[in-house]
Design a protein around this motif. Sequence first.
Motif, PDB file in Angstrom:
ATOM      1  N   ALA A 129       0.828  -1.211   0.000  1.00 32.35           N
ATOM      2  CA  ALA A 129       0.000   0.000   0.000  1.00 32.35           C
ATOM      3  C   ALA A 129       0.862   1.259   0.000  1.00 32.35           C
ATOM      4  O   ALA A 129       0.520   2.259  -0.644  1.00 32.35           O
ATOM      5  CB  ALA A 129      -0.920  -0.010   1.221  1.00 32.35           C
ATOM      6  N   LEU A 130       2.012   1.207   0.694  1.00 32.51           N
ATOM      7  CA  LEU A 130       2.921   2.354   0.722  1.00 32.51           C
ATOM      8  C   LEU A 130       3.500   2.631  -0.661  1.00 32.51           C
ATOM      9  O   LEU A 130       3.569   3.787  -1.112  1.00 32.51           O
ATOM     10  CB  LEU A 130       4.038   2.100   1.736  1.00 32.51           C
ATOM     11  CG  LEU A 130       4.983   3.259   2.044  1.00 32.51           C
ATOM     12  CD1 LEU A 130       4.214   4.400   2.700  1.00 32.51           C
ATOM     13  CD2 LEU A 130       6.119   2.796   2.944  1.00 32.51           C
ATOM     14  N   LEU A 131       3.916   1.584  -1.354  1.00 30.73           N
ATOM     15  CA  LEU A 131       4.463   1.746  -2.703  1.00 30.73           C
ATOM     16  C   LEU A 131       3.393   2.259  -3.677  1.00 30.73           C
ATOM     17  O   LEU A 131       3.685   3.103  -4.538  1.00 30.73           O
ATOM     18  CB  LEU A 131       5.030   0.415  -3.197  1.00 30.73           C
ATOM     19  CG  LEU A 131       6.321  -0.071  -2.533  1.00 30.73           C
ATOM     20  CD1 LEU A 131       6.675  -1.472  -3.002  1.00 30.73           C
ATOM     21  CD2 LEU A 131       7.465   0.887  -2.833  1.00 30.73           C
ATOM     22  N   LEU A 132       2.176   1.747  -3.551  1.00 30.26           N
ATOM     23  CA  LEU A 132       1.099   2.228  -4.416  1.00 30.26           C
ATOM     24  C   LEU A 132       0.817   3.712  -4.179  1.00 30.26           C
ATOM     25  O   LEU A 132       0.633   4.478  -5.127  1.00 30.26           O
ATOM     26  CB  LEU A 132      -0.167   1.410  -4.160  1.00 30.26           C
ATOM     27  CG  LEU A 132      -0.293   0.066  -4.884  1.00 30.26           C
ATOM     28  CD1 LEU A 132      -1.555  -0.657  -4.443  1.00 30.26           C
ATOM     29  CD2 LEU A 132      -0.307   0.262  -6.392  1.00 30.26           C
ATOM     30  N   PRO A 140       2.858   9.490 -10.050  1.00 28.13           N
ATOM     31  CA  PRO A 140       2.315   8.436 -10.933  1.00 28.13           C
ATOM     32  C   PRO A 140       3.333   7.874 -11.933  1.00 28.13           C
ATOM     33  O   PRO A 140       3.162   7.979 -13.156  1.00 28.13           O
ATOM     34  CB  PRO A 140       1.157   9.148 -11.645  1.00 28.13           C
ATOM     35  CG  PRO A 140       1.552  10.582 -11.667  1.00 28.13           C
ATOM     36  CD  PRO A 140       2.318  10.822 -10.391  1.00 28.13           C
ATOM     37  N   LEU A 141       4.380   7.266 -11.397  1.00 27.79           N
ATOM     38  CA  LEU A 141       5.344   6.604 -12.280  1.00 27.79           C
ATOM     39  C   LEU A 141       4.836   5.243 -12.732  1.00 27.79           C
ATOM     40  O   LEU A 141       5.177   4.775 -13.821  1.00 27.79           O
ATOM     41  CB  LEU A 141       6.689   6.449 -11.550  1.00 27.79           C
ATOM     42  CG  LEU A 141       7.421   7.743 -11.181  1.00 27.79           C
ATOM     43  CD1 LEU A 141       8.679   7.413 -10.392  1.00 27.79           C
ATOM     44  CD2 LEU A 141       7.757   8.547 -12.427  1.00 27.79           C
ATOM     45  N   PHE A 142       4.056   4.596 -11.867  1.00 27.93           N
ATOM     46  CA  PHE A 142       3.528   3.265 -12.167  1.00 27.93           C
ATOM     47  C   PHE A 142       2.013   3.267 -11.943  1.00 27.93           C
ATOM     48  O   PHE A 142       1.502   2.542 -11.088  1.00 27.93           O
ATOM     49  CB  PHE A 142       4.205   2.200 -11.294  1.00 27.93           C
ATOM     50  CG  PHE A 142       5.688   2.126 -11.448  1.00 27.93           C
ATOM     51  CD1 PHE A 142       6.262   1.411 -12.489  1.00 27.93           C
ATOM     52  CD2 PHE A 142       6.529   2.783 -10.556  1.00 27.93           C
ATOM     53  CE1 PHE A 142       7.634   1.342 -12.637  1.00 27.93           C
ATOM     54  CE2 PHE A 142       7.905   2.727 -10.699  1.00 27.93           C
ATOM     55  CZ  PHE A 142       8.459   2.006 -11.740  1.00 27.93           C
ATOM     56  N   ASP A 143       1.314   4.116 -12.679  1.00 29.66           N
ATOM     57  CA  ASP A 143      -0.135   4.188 -12.526  1.00 29.66           C
ATOM     58  C   ASP A 143      -0.815   3.175 -13.448  1.00 29.66           C
ATOM     59  O   ASP A 143      -0.202   2.609 -14.356  1.00 29.66           O
ATOM     60  CB  ASP A 143      -0.627   5.600 -12.843  1.00 29.66           C
ATOM     61  CG  ASP A 143      -0.211   6.054 -14.232  1.00 29.66           C
ATOM     62  OD1 ASP A 143       0.754   5.469 -14.774  1.00 29.66           O
ATOM     63  OD2 ASP A 143      -0.845   6.965 -14.779  1.00 29.66           O
ATOM     64  N   TRP A 167       4.877  -5.534 -19.441  1.00 31.52           N
ATOM     65  CA  TRP A 167       4.844  -6.652 -18.489  1.00 31.52           C
ATOM     66  C   TRP A 167       5.731  -6.361 -17.286  1.00 31.52           C
ATOM     67  O   TRP A 167       5.302  -6.502 -16.131  1.00 31.52           O
ATOM     68  CB  TRP A 167       5.293  -7.930 -19.198  1.00 31.52           C
ATOM     69  CG  TRP A 167       5.536  -9.097 -18.307  1.00 31.52           C
ATOM     70  CD1 TRP A 167       4.610  -9.968 -17.809  1.00 31.52           C
ATOM     71  CD2 TRP A 167       6.814  -9.537 -17.802  1.00 31.52           C
ATOM     72  NE1 TRP A 167       5.216 -10.917 -17.023  1.00 31.52           N
ATOM     73  CE2 TRP A 167       6.567 -10.686 -17.003  1.00 31.52           C
ATOM     74  CE3 TRP A 167       8.121  -9.078 -17.947  1.00 31.52           C
ATOM     75  CZ2 TRP A 167       7.594 -11.373 -16.352  1.00 31.52           C
ATOM     76  CZ3 TRP A 167       9.136  -9.761 -17.306  1.00 31.52           C
ATOM     77  CH2 TRP A 167       8.875 -10.891 -16.526  1.00 31.52           C
ATOM     78  N   ALA A 168       6.967  -5.934 -17.550  1.00 30.47           N
ATOM     79  CA  ALA A 168       7.897  -5.631 -16.466  1.00 30.47           C
ATOM     80  C   ALA A 168       7.491  -4.366 -15.721  1.00 30.47           C
ATOM     81  O   ALA A 168       7.560  -4.315 -14.482  1.00 30.47           O
ATOM     82  CB  ALA A 168       9.309  -5.492 -17.019  1.00 30.47           C
ATOM     83  N   ARG A 169       7.053  -3.355 -16.447  1.00 35.72           N
ATOM     84  CA  ARG A 169       6.687  -2.083 -15.827  1.00 35.72           C
ATOM     85  C   ARG A 169       5.549  -2.251 -14.824  1.00 35.72           C
ATOM     86  O   ARG A 169       5.565  -1.686 -13.735  1.00 35.72           O
ATOM     87  CB  ARG A 169       6.311  -1.093 -16.919  1.00 35.72           C
ATOM     88  CG  ARG A 169       5.912   0.297 -16.438  1.00 35.72           C
ATOM     89  CD  ARG A 169       4.414   0.471 -16.496  1.00 35.72           C
ATOM     90  NE  ARG A 169       3.999   1.828 -16.161  1.00 35.72           N
ATOM     91  CZ  ARG A 169       2.770   2.167 -15.835  1.00 35.72           C
ATOM     92  NH1 ARG A 169       1.818   1.236 -15.798  1.00 35.72           N
ATOM     93  NH2 ARG A 169       2.468   3.416 -15.546  1.00 35.72           N
ATOM     94  N   ASN A 170       4.539  -3.045 -15.156  1.00 30.51           N
ATOM     95  CA  ASN A 170       3.389  -3.225 -14.286  1.00 30.51           C
ATOM     96  C   ASN A 170       3.640  -4.177 -13.130  1.00 30.51           C
ATOM     97  O   ASN A 170       2.809  -4.278 -12.218  1.00 30.51           O
ATOM     98  CB  ASN A 170       2.186  -3.733 -15.096  1.00 30.51           C
ATOM     99  CG  ASN A 170       1.632  -2.681 -16.029  1.00 30.51           C
ATOM    100  OD1 ASN A 170       1.937  -1.496 -15.897  1.00 30.51           O
ATOM    101  ND2 ASN A 170       0.820  -3.094 -16.982  1.00 30.51           N
TER     102      ASN A 170
END
Length: 336
Positions: A171-174, A182-185, A199-202
Amino acid sequence: MFAYIIRRTFAALLLLLVVSAVTFAIFFLLPALAGETTDQLAAQYVGKNPSPEAVLAVKQNLGFDQPLYVQYGRFLKALVSGAEYKFGPDPVTCHVPCFGYSFKNHIEVWPEITSRIPVTFSLAIGAAVLWLLSGVSTGVVSALKPKSIFDRLSMGVALAGVSMPIFFTGALLLTAFSFELPLFDNLTYVDFTDDPLMWARNLVLPWVSLAFLYSALYARLTRAGMLETMSEDYIRTARAKGLVERKVIVRHGLRSALTPIITIFGMDLGLLLGGALITEQVFSMQGIGFYAVSAIRDNDLPKVLGVTLTAAFFIVICNLLVDLLYAAVDPRVRLS
């Protein structure tokens, strides 16, 4: 070596049979011992407010009115040769391997599980690579430089990693990298064959969340093993013979310290391949763990049974691989 492989493989097959018997007893014998009738057991397979006809059909299809040894025989037969259930004029086939049939949704369990295996495999194997590389390397450096700043700092971080649960770090990373920055939104699973980069990014955040917990444990285990190994007499003998320090550390020190690491790695990887329940829930990854939670929530016993058998299979196979790796790391194991 060949005889050792045959013994371990036979033991693994025997263990799978035992696991199937225990799983069958949990789902079919224990309810009967607790006083549950066959009608009550069959009613759990057909949803809320089942009709008497539906309960009777399930009871006949699964043979709940037959002796337990007959039920277990049908259970094993379905695993290796499939099964056929009759609902009305058209029979329903559960293909090999029949890990169960959901009478609530009228779908086979095994195709549902196989469609989610790539998600769980990607999550578990990617995280395993991260925690092995970071955990073992950190433990080795800490053991070679005990009481240094790096040692104290890395062991402090390792203690924090072991102490914090995955649902907190996830939850902290999200919050940090998906909502605030939003680097990994919009995280969603993308098949590797469709787009390897996406695939790797998500999967980066789930990988880091899992690896942070496990790498901390592996760093502490590696450090303890290396400290004990590097003080042995044969290490001093190897140095006295003039071996390069790198060879002393890798070939003699690390190789001996890896034995407990291999053991725990096989167990951890097997458990994750059976479903990373918390991580898949936190990141909404539709893997085996997510499927297991939904099956438990819906009280769909065939699905729960199928997930249990799948997880047990992965654990047994991973432990078999651990036994084979033992023989490669320590030849003395082959004689046992």
